[in-house]
Scaffold this active site. Structure first.
Site, short mmCIF file in Angstrom:
data_model
loop_
_atom_site.label_atom_id
_atom_site.label_comp_id
_atom_site.label_asym_id
_atom_site.label_seq_id
_atom_site.Cartn_x
_atom_site.Cartn_y
_atom_site.Cartn_z
N HIS A 93 1.27 3.79 7.56
CA HIS A 93 0.78 4.53 6.14
C HIS A 93 0.93 5.96 6.60
CE1 HIS A 93 -1.75 0.72 6.43
NE2 HIS A 93 -1.40 0.79 5.30
N SER A 143 0.83 -1.40 -0.12
CA SER A 143 -0.06 0.20 -0.08
C SER A 143 0.68 1.51 0.05
CB SER A 143 -0.85 -0.17 1.15
OG SER A 143 -0.27 0.02 2.38
N ASP A 177 -1.05 5.59 12.03
CA ASP A 177 -0.89 4.22 12.59
C ASP A 177 0.30 3.63 12.61
OD1 ASP A 177 -0.28 3.89 9.75
OD2 ASP A 177 -2.22 2.60 9.53
#
Length: 210
Positions: free
Chosen positions: A188, A15, A185
């Site tokens: 990310h 991601s 978090d």
């Protein structure tokens, strides 16, 4: 600057690399890949480089292996940039521990993928460390992340790859600022966090002075 005129630079990973490249932020994503592309092109427009983003959110090295032929080898990169490992380790600390990839499997799989790409395409490699936006090296997840990053650093030597020490880049900013400034978090990044990663890539590529 180590990139040369007309070369094709392919980024692959999870991601952090994806960052919306398959939807709202197509085709480069809204993260470090887009920043690296924009800044290198701005500083070296004469190179006319071709940039490709093949990040997919949630990927581990197992997922990369399943799509490696299509998303890495078939792209025929001159440079292949790989940033993978965060999910491999992070899953152990979440609600999907059965999907975590142990460090031995991680090293074995990543080495095999890199060898396949180099043998099939003759590409040069750019290897980014997995990272955790956490200053406390005693934190269990941070300690595990450092172990996986050590694997990447060793593979960079083995393959004569460009090594991008992304964890060290975050450690530098975490020494003077809280982690929440860079990510909610610890994994990310916000856009400034992606800029930290991009800065490390630009330095490693010789696009900016260290």
């Amino acid at each position: 600057m180590i990139l040369r005129t007309g070369q094709r630079v392919v980024f692959i990973g999870d991601s952090i690399t994806d960052c919306g490249r398959r939807d709202a932020a197509a085709p480069y994503g809204a993260g470090y890949v887009s920043l690296v592309r924009a800044l290198v092109d701005a500083r070296h427009p004469e190179l006319e480089l071709e940039w490709v983003n093949r990040g997919v959110s949630g990927d581990t090295v197992r997922d990369l292996a399943a799509r490696w032929a299509d998303d890495a080898i078939t792209e025929r990169p001159d440079w292949l940039s790989v940033l993978i490992g965060i999910n491999d380790m992070w899953r152990r600390y979440g609600d999907r521990p059965n999907e975590a990839v142990g460090i031995d499997e991680y090293e074995r799989t990543l080495r095999d993928l890199l060898r396949r790409a180099v043998d099939a395409t003759g590409c040069r490699l750019i290897l980014g460390d997995p990272f955790l936006i956490e200053a406390d090296r005693r934190d269990p997840q941070r300690a595990d992340t450092d172990r996986y990053a050590d694997v990447v650093a060793a593979l960079a030597v083995e393959f004569d790859a460009v090594h991008v020490p992304t964890q060290a880049a975050f450690d530098r900013v975490l020494a003077v600022s809280p982690g929440q400034r860079w990510a909610d978090d610890r994994v990310h990044p916000h856009l400034p966090g992606h800029a930290v990663i991009a800065d490390a890539y630009l330095t490693a590529l010789g696009a900016i002075a260290p």
